[in-house]
Design an enzyme around this catalytic site. Structure first.
Site, PDB file in Angstrom:
ATOM      1  N   SER A  54       0.506  -1.142  -0.081  1.00  0.00           N
ATOM      2  CA  SER A  54      -0.302  -0.349  -0.387  1.00  0.00           C
ATOM      3  C   SER A  54       0.986   1.182   0.312  1.00  0.00           C
ATOM      4  CB  SER A  54      -1.207  -0.426   1.085  1.00  0.00           C
ATOM      5  OG  SER A  54      -1.845   0.950   0.752  1.00  0.00           O
ATOM      6  N   VAL A  59       6.786   2.101   3.888  1.00  0.00           N
ATOM      7  CA  VAL A  59       7.782   2.051   3.355  1.00  0.00           C
ATOM      8  C   VAL A  59       8.268   1.333   2.263  1.00  0.00           C
ATOM      9  CG1 VAL A  59       9.545  -0.742   2.783  1.00  0.00           C
ATOM     10  CG2 VAL A  59       9.086  -0.319   5.387  1.00  0.00           C
ATOM     11  N   CYS A  60       6.626   1.541   1.579  1.00  0.00           N
ATOM     12  CA  CYS A  60       5.685   1.711   0.165  1.00  0.00           C
ATOM     13  C   CYS A  60       6.279   2.512  -0.262  1.00  0.00           C
ATOM     14  CB  CYS A  60       4.997   1.143  -0.023  1.00  0.00           C
ATOM     15  SG  CYS A  60       4.618  -0.684   1.140  1.00  0.00           S
ATOM     16  N   ASP A  61       6.470   4.154   0.535  1.00  0.00           N
ATOM     17  CA  ASP A  61       6.076   5.136  -0.048  1.00  0.00           C
ATOM     18  C   ASP A  61       7.261   5.453  -0.416  1.00  0.00           C
ATOM     19  OD1 ASP A  61       5.363   8.725   0.735  1.00  0.00           O
ATOM     20  OD2 ASP A  61       7.399   8.731   0.987  1.00  0.00           O
TER      21      ASP A  61
END
Length: 165
Positions: A54, A59-61
């Protein structure tokens, strides 16, 4: 079936794992405007497919930003970020961060990408953190499915694979 962990809990991955040296399977996902996008839409480009659970997580950002920043100077390359987030959430994330040129695609509708690439987390109905690098003919030259879903991928290896095409 492959198994990974997410926050140290065992997770089962559904679908067939994509391996290096094979031709990448096609997929059908949604763009931010709800149009259907497939692998053919990126024909003739070197592709780094950045898969995240997501975009609304730290971490995804960071992963999405880093791959887009570092790959921007690589000739004829595109970074495609795919998650099971709704297209509206992806569009909002891009706008909130001033990222107009980031390609975000949603696998929310039917998990076609995740199933074709073997990265659907069965227990969470999200995509496992992973990276796939494809050459201009869609041959898979690099894969990584991160064994613990909250860890970062190996950025250097993925970017080196993209540069070496």
């Amino acid at each position: 079936m492959t198994q990974i962990t997410f926050k140290d809990s065992p997770i089962t991955l559904l679908g067939e794992q994509v391996t290096e040296g094979t031709t990448a399977p096609d997929f059908s996902v949604l763009a931010n405007d709800l149009s259907v996008r497939t692998l053919a839409d990126f024909e003739g480009k070197k592709k780094l497919i950045n898969v995240v659970p997501s975009l609304d997580t730290g971490v995804c950002d960071q992963q999405t930003r880093r791959f887009n920043e570092e790959a921007s100077g690589i000739d004829n390359a595109v970074v495609i970020t795919i998650s099971a987030d709704l297209p509206f959430a992806q569009k909002r994330w891009c706008a909130a961060h001033g990222l107009d040129n980031v390609v975000t695609l949603s696998d929310h509708k039917d998990l076609a990408f995740g199933t074709a690439y073997g990265v659907v987390m069965e227990e969470l109905r999200l995509l496992a953190r992973s990276v796939f690098v494809l050459d201009t003919d869609n041959k898979v030259v690099y894969t990584e499915v991160v064994s613990e879903g909250t860890n970062h991928p190996d950025y250097d290896k993925a970017l080196d694979a993209l540069k070496s095409i």
